[in-house]
Structures are given as structure tokens and as C-alpha cells.
Scaffold this active site. Sequence first.
Site, PDB file in Angstrom:
ATOM      1  N   SER A 100       0.836  -1.193   0.000  1.00 55.97           N
ATOM      2  CA  SER A 100       0.000   0.000   0.000  1.00 55.97           C
ATOM      3  C   SER A 100       0.875   1.249   0.000  1.00 55.97           C
ATOM      4  O   SER A 100       2.082   1.182   0.169  1.00 55.97           O
ATOM      5  CB  SER A 100      -0.910  -0.008   1.220  1.00 55.97           C
ATOM      6  OG  SER A 100      -0.131   0.196   2.371  1.00 55.97           O
ATOM      7  N   CYS A 101       0.235   2.374  -0.191  1.00 53.78           N
ATOM      8  CA  CYS A 101       0.884   3.681  -0.205  1.00 53.78           C
ATOM      9  C   CYS A 101       1.732   3.838   1.055  1.00 53.78           C
ATOM     10  O   CYS A 101       1.249   3.507   2.131  1.00 53.78           O
ATOM     11  CB  CYS A 101      -0.175   4.764  -0.261  1.00 53.78           C
ATOM     12  SG  CYS A 101       0.413   6.432   0.041  1.00 53.78           S
ATOM     13  N   PRO A 102       2.949   4.361   0.994  1.00 46.67           N
ATOM     14  CA  PRO A 102       3.633   4.923  -0.168  1.00 46.67           C
ATOM     15  C   PRO A 102       4.598   3.935  -0.819  1.00 46.67           C
ATOM     16  O   PRO A 102       5.476   4.349  -1.578  1.00 46.67           O
ATOM     17  CB  PRO A 102       4.418   6.087   0.450  1.00 46.67           C
ATOM     18  CG  PRO A 102       4.832   5.553   1.797  1.00 46.67           C
ATOM     19  CD  PRO A 102       3.730   4.607   2.228  1.00 46.67           C
ATOM     20  N   ASN A 108       4.364   8.228   6.108  1.00 48.68           N
ATOM     21  CA  ASN A 108       3.949   8.081   4.708  1.00 48.68           C
ATOM     22  C   ASN A 108       4.266   9.333   3.910  1.00 48.68           C
ATOM     23  O   ASN A 108       4.825   9.263   2.821  1.00 48.68           O
ATOM     24  CB  ASN A 108       2.445   7.809   4.614  1.00 48.68           C
ATOM     25  CG  ASN A 108       2.116   6.345   4.782  1.00 48.68           C
ATOM     26  OD1 ASN A 108       2.932   5.596   5.306  1.00 48.68           O
ATOM     27  ND2 ASN A 108       0.937   5.947   4.362  1.00 48.68           N
TER      28      ASN A 108
END
Lengths: 189, 134
Positions: free
Chosen positions: A16-18, B25
Site C-alpha cells: 500500500s501507499c507509499p 507516509n
Amino acid sequence: MKEIKVNLTVHCEGLSCPLPVMKTKQAMETVRPGDVIEVVATDRGSIADLKGWAQRTGHQYIGLREEEGRYRHYLRRALPEEEKQEQQFPDTADCEELKEALSREDVRVLDVREPAEYAFGHIPGARNIPLGDLDDRLEELDPSRTWYVICRTGQRSDLACRQLAEKGLRVKNVVPGMIAWDGPIEQDF
Amino acid sequence: MAEKKKRVAIIASSGSVETAYKVLNIASAAAAMEAEAAVFFTFDGLRIIHRQGIHQLAPGAGKEDLKDRLARSGVPSIPELLDLAKSSGVRLIGCQMTMDLMGIEPSDLIDGVEIGGAATFLDYAFDAEVTLSF
């Protein structure tokens, strides 16, 4: 689904992101400028993210294929600025000129982009030989024809024209190239 | 690209598991987009880079189901994300003032962390195009 030839495939299934973006960046650093990588992801966000990433970092986002919940992205590593030189081959044609020439019996189109770029859209009937393979595949080009050589922006086709003219072929560089082509397009899949 | 690198400055002042994800993130994605990224961990945010605290991060109030969802989703763990962030060049800065206040020693923090005060962060953030606080 027909395979597209690439220099490297990056597997991001289940990530999944990132992570898809980060793995793409890492992979891009391991290939040569001009090489094409395929990124296989299951993350829907990768569609927007990889396009945005490519735009920001200057790499070329070639296209996307979807199959059974998998997104296959194709990207080409950018060439450094210093490798972008002036176009030197004097005999050029623009896209309008090429459109008219296509009806002539003696005219052929040579597309010197990478197979992935070609697969996502090319002029119908164009022969694909990537610039890097040209030396080894010269015999595929009929010397009795006039070859209109095209790439994305006219850079690679300029180098190709110089190479081919030296071997005695009749060539014209199509400028600027596929980025300006608004005629018919064929896809390979 | 030849132009100057973009700069992203992030403040993490909460120690919940969702803050850790948001911060790491965005910082990692920024690094992947060839921007400079730095995170300043202050107050509860310091838990995210604390050797023990990192393994005890809990979801915020009312988000208790988050742990299960994260476990099922294939999202990387916070220690994995921290390693990724560090290896892609993200600067992690621990707040000296919080450390003094809570009696935290530099050796209590994970490897590869810088320690500094508000001025360290601001010196970096003055030239940032993007500043985020979580």
C-alpha cells in the site's frame, strides 16, 4: 494479455501507499537512462500516485494496463539534460507532411521508441526497432524505400537518422514526433 | 530535475499509531518525489522514535479497530516505515526540550535520529514549501 518488453519489472502486489512509489523510485535508480520499467501494483492509489511521481521527477509515464485487479504501469527513465542535444539531421518532415507521405507506395515508417511506448500507441503499419537495437537489425529495413523515422520528441529519431543515413538509407526525421501526431493510432493490446 | 529541491517540514506532536502513519507516509513519499523531508518529533510524538515506545503505539480514542484493520491490510509496520524513511534520506529530529522534560536519553531513541530544539527545526522550515503538523 500480450507481454510488453521491459528492462525491469517491479513487484508491488499487496503493497500500500507509499510503498509502490518508493519501490518505483528505487528501481528507477538501478536502470539506465532511457530504459523502461514495469510496475505491477494492486493499490488503486498507484494510478494517480505514479503519474504524479513521474511528472514531478521528470520521468516519462508511458501508460497503464489493468488486468484482474492488477495495475501494470510502464515508465521510462528520463535522460539527463546533457544528453539532450540539438537535432542535427537536416532532412526533416513534420507530422502533416508524414500524413500525406503515408499514401505513397515507397514510404515506410520506422518508430525507434522502446517497445512499451510503441505498444501504447503507434502509427498503423510503423515498424518498431528501438534506437539501441538499430545496429543489429539494419537488414529489416528495405533500402529501396524512404523511411520516415519517428520517436516521441525527435531526439532519438535524429540519432537514428544520422546512423541510418551513414549506412546509405533514405531517411527523414519526423519532428517533433509522436507528441504532435494527431492521425490514426494503433495499440498492441 | 535541475531545479532546487522542494522541501517538506513536518511536526509530529501526537504519539498515536495513525499519526505515525500519516507522518512517515508523507515524509517517505516526499523523499521519493525527490524533495527534502524532515520530521520534528515533539511531546507525545517522540514515542514514534522511542526504542520502546515505537512498539506500544496505540490508536487514538474511538479508533480501536484500526489495529486489526492495519494488521489485515498489508500496510507496512511503523518500524519498517521508519527504516524506509531513513534509507530514503528523511531527517528525523527529536525534540531536546521534550527529552529533558521526560528524562529521555539520546540512547533511548532509535538509531539515525538527530536531536535539536525549535531553532533547529525552524532553521530548516523557514525554507520549506510545505509545512505540516500532526
